[in-house]
Design a protein around this motif. Sequence first.
Motif, PDB file in Angstrom:
ATOM      1  N   MET A   1       0.837  -1.214   0.000  1.00  0.00           N
ATOM      2  CA  MET A   1       0.000   0.000   0.000  1.00  0.00           C
ATOM      3  C   MET A   1       0.862   1.251   0.000  1.00  0.00           C
ATOM      4  O   MET A   1       0.586   2.207  -0.732  1.00  0.00           O
ATOM      5  N   ILE A   2       1.929   1.248   0.771  1.00  0.00           N
ATOM      6  CA  ILE A   2       2.833   2.404   0.806  1.00  0.00           C
ATOM      7  C   ILE A   2       3.436   2.622  -0.572  1.00  0.00           C
ATOM      8  O   ILE A   2       3.501   3.754  -1.067  1.00  0.00           O
TER       9      ILE A   2
ATOM     10  N   LYS B   1       2.215   1.692  -3.479  1.00  0.00           N
ATOM     11  CA  LYS B   1       1.174   2.184  -4.382  1.00  0.00           C
ATOM     12  C   LYS B   1       0.951   3.676  -4.184  1.00  0.00           C
ATOM     13  O   LYS B   1       0.851   4.440  -5.156  1.00  0.00           O
ATOM     14  N   ASN B   2       0.845   4.091  -2.947  1.00  0.00           N
ATOM     15  CA  ASN B   2       0.637   5.511  -2.652  1.00  0.00           C
ATOM     16  C   ASN B   2       1.795   6.350  -3.176  1.00  0.00           C
ATOM     17  O   ASN B   2       1.585   7.417  -3.748  1.00  0.00           O
ATOM     18  N   MET B   3       3.007   5.870  -2.970  1.00  0.00           N
ATOM     19  CA  MET B   3       4.174   6.628  -3.450  1.00  0.00           C
ATOM     20  C   MET B   3       4.161   6.714  -4.972  1.00  0.00           C
ATOM     21  O   MET B   3       4.450   7.775  -5.543  1.00  0.00           O
ATOM     22  N   CYS B   4       3.820   5.624  -5.640  1.00  0.00           N
ATOM     23  CA  CYS B   4       3.762   5.623  -7.107  1.00  0.00           C
ATOM     24  C   CYS B   4       2.685   6.570  -7.598  1.00  0.00           C
ATOM     25  O   CYS B   4       2.891   7.315  -8.565  1.00  0.00           O
ATOM     26  N   GLN B   5       1.531   6.568  -6.952  1.00  0.00           N
ATOM     27  CA  GLN B   5       0.443   7.458  -7.361  1.00  0.00           C
ATOM     28  C   GLN B   5       0.852   8.915  -7.154  1.00  0.00           C
ATOM     29  O   GLN B   5       0.564   9.777  -7.987  1.00  0.00           O
ATOM     30  N   GLU B   6       1.531   9.223  -6.067  1.00  0.00           N
ATOM     31  CA  GLU B   6       1.980  10.594  -5.826  1.00  0.00           C
ATOM     32  C   GLU B   6       2.966  11.035  -6.895  1.00  0.00           C
ATOM     33  O   GLU B   6       2.917  12.171  -7.371  1.00  0.00           O
ATOM     34  N   GLN B   7       3.865  10.120  -7.293  1.00  0.00           N
ATOM     35  CA  GLN B   7       4.830  10.483  -8.330  1.00  0.00           C
ATOM     36  C   GLN B   7       4.131  10.671  -9.672  1.00  0.00           C
ATOM     37  O   GLN B   7       4.474  11.569 -10.427  1.00  0.00           O
TER      38      GLN B   7
END
Length: 155
Positions: free
Chosen positions: A130-131, A133-139
């Motif tokens: 999940m972390i 995924k969140n980091m990828c979405q933010e980028q």
Amino acid sequence: MDAQTAQEECKLFLAALESYKTGKMTPLLKEELKYQIQSRRLSEGRNELTLDLQADMTIHDQLEHQLRPEEIERIETRKEQNRNAAQKLRMKRKLEKDLVLKEYVELKKRNSVLREEIKRLSSEKEMMTMIMKNMCQEQIVHVTEPNAGQTSTKK
């Protein structure tokens, strides 16, 4: 009391004594059964049965009468050795059973600990996923915004 009656009572007493020594009722029951059969035959008017003493002896008694004392001693020694070996084997099997049971309990505990570790690692993996995924979405969001991170210098 005549000699035959005295002899029969003596046989009955010896059978009772043997039954007491061995803890088995067989010798006493055999004598009583002989007397019942004999009395029934006599009451029916038939002849009295005669017993072959050699046939009346057990195989063990016959062997004892044929064996020399040293042979009997050797047989008794072998019996004692056999009893000791059987007892030793029973103790060995009991110890092996106890060891297997102890190993079973330990493996069951170890299995439980490992299953708990699997659960912990699985939840940690999901959290990391999940972390990530969140980091990828933010980028992705950060890269797709055209002026993200740029400051304007125009006045």
